[in-house]
Motif scaffolding. Structure first.
Motif, short mmCIF file in Angstrom:
data_model
loop_
_atom_site.label_atom_id
_atom_site.label_comp_id
_atom_site.label_asym_id
_atom_site.label_seq_id
_atom_site.Cartn_x
_atom_site.Cartn_y
_atom_site.Cartn_z
N UNK A 2 0.83 -1.20 0.00
CA UNK A 2 0.00 0.00 0.00
C UNK A 2 0.87 1.26 0.00
N UNK A 3 1.90 1.26 0.84
CA UNK A 3 2.80 2.42 0.91
C UNK A 3 3.56 2.61 -0.40
N UNK A 4 4.10 1.52 -0.93
CA UNK A 4 4.90 1.59 -2.16
C UNK A 4 4.07 2.04 -3.36
N UNK A 5 2.81 1.66 -3.38
CA UNK A 5 1.93 1.99 -4.52
C UNK A 5 1.18 3.30 -4.32
N UNK A 6 1.32 3.92 -3.14
CA UNK A 6 0.62 5.18 -2.88
C UNK A 6 -0.88 5.02 -2.80
N UNK A 7 -1.35 3.85 -2.36
CA UNK A 7 -2.79 3.58 -2.33
C UNK A 7 -3.48 4.46 -1.30
N UNK A 8 -2.86 4.66 -0.15
CA UNK A 8 -3.43 5.52 0.90
C UNK A 8 -2.32 6.01 1.81
N UNK A 9 -2.53 7.18 2.39
CA UNK A 9 -1.61 7.73 3.39
C UNK A 9 -2.42 8.09 4.62
N UNK A 10 -2.16 7.51 5.76
CA UNK A 10 -1.09 6.55 5.99
C UNK A 10 -1.46 5.18 5.44
N UNK A 11 -0.45 4.35 5.22
CA UNK A 11 -0.65 3.01 4.64
C UNK A 11 -0.98 2.02 5.76
N UNK A 12 -2.13 2.21 6.36
CA UNK A 12 -2.57 1.36 7.48
C UNK A 12 -3.58 0.35 6.98
N UNK A 13 -3.36 -0.92 7.31
CA UNK A 13 -4.28 -1.97 6.90
C UNK A 13 -5.28 -2.21 8.02
N UNK A 14 -6.56 -2.22 7.66
CA UNK A 14 -7.59 -2.56 8.64
C UNK A 14 -8.44 -3.70 8.08
N UNK A 15 -8.95 -4.50 9.00
CA UNK A 15 -9.76 -5.66 8.65
C UNK A 15 -11.23 -5.32 8.88
N UNK A 16 -11.96 -5.20 7.80
CA UNK A 16 -13.40 -4.96 7.92
C UNK A 16 -14.05 -6.32 8.11
N UNK A 17 -14.40 -6.62 9.36
CA UNK A 17 -14.88 -7.96 9.72
C UNK A 17 -16.38 -8.10 9.45
N UNK A 18 -16.76 -9.25 8.90
CA UNK A 18 -18.15 -9.61 8.73
C UNK A 18 -18.53 -10.42 9.98
N UNK A 19 -19.08 -9.76 10.97
CA UNK A 19 -19.38 -10.38 12.27
C UNK A 19 -20.46 -11.46 12.18
N UNK A 20 -21.24 -11.45 11.11
CA UNK A 20 -22.30 -12.45 10.95
C UNK A 20 -21.84 -13.70 10.20
#
Length: 188
Positions: free
Chosen positions: A45-63
């Motif tokens: 993500x950081x190398x490709x400039x996808x987002x700043x900051x290059x933080x990965x989050x897990x969008x969990x499907x709780x169901x």
């Protein structure tokens, strides 16, 4: 050369001979260089400039619920009556989904705090269990969509995460999206 780097070089060489895109080659090499997909995606993500900051989050499907098959139980080294938890997430950097992941894990092999974090937050599994010092054993890597993956998957992985003594803590199926192959974004 370390084993991990040698693996990354081998993946890159194999990809070069297969004639696919240079971006996919680099992406495969980045994934092969890390035991944690979360760590690899953050670097990508950081190398490709996808987002700043290059933080990965897990969008969990709780169901989401998916009972472990006998094959999953065998890979995890658990009996038919031992509890196995399931977590389905989409890993995103900024607003861009980079991976759809299905994860069966053995709660008894994690700390109570780790289990609570996995059940109640959007923190990625790899980040939560990082203190355990796991290593990745890749079972399958495929360009394109594996059976468990959604349409639009460009790369599919199946792996077991193991502790230093070889005990399995997780079996994961990772489905990487086309967003990983988008052109590099430059800062404005």
């Amino acid at each position: 050369m370390t084993v991990r780097r040698a693996g990354a070089v081998a993946v890159l060489a194999a990809a070069s001979m297969a004639g696919c895109s240079p971006t996919l080659h680099r992406f495969e090499a980045t994934l092969a260089a890390h035991d944690s997909a979360t760590q690899a995606l953050g670097e990508w993500c950081a190398a490709r400039g996808i987002a700043q900051p290059a933080t990965i989050r897990a969008m969990a499907d709780r169901d989401a619920r998916d009972a472990p098959s006998p094959a999953v139980r065998k890979a995890l080294g658990v009996t038919a009556d031992e509890p196995v938890a399931y977590r389905h997430v989409r890993l995103a950097c900024g607003g861009t989904v980079l991976s759809d992941a299905r994860n069966w894990y053995v709660p008894a092999r994690l700390t109570p705090a780790m289990n609570r974090t996995l059940e109640t937050t959007d923190m990625p599994f790899g980040k939560v269990v990082m203190p355990l010092g796991f290593r990745r054993e890749r079972l399958e890597a495929r360009r394109g969509r594996a059976a468990e993956c959604p349409a639009g998957t460009v790369l599919s992985h199946r792996a077991v995460l193991r502790l230093g003594g070889g005990t399995a803590i997780s079996l994961v199926v990772e489905c990487y999206t086309r967003a990983n192959l988008a052109p590099v974004r430059t800062a404005r």
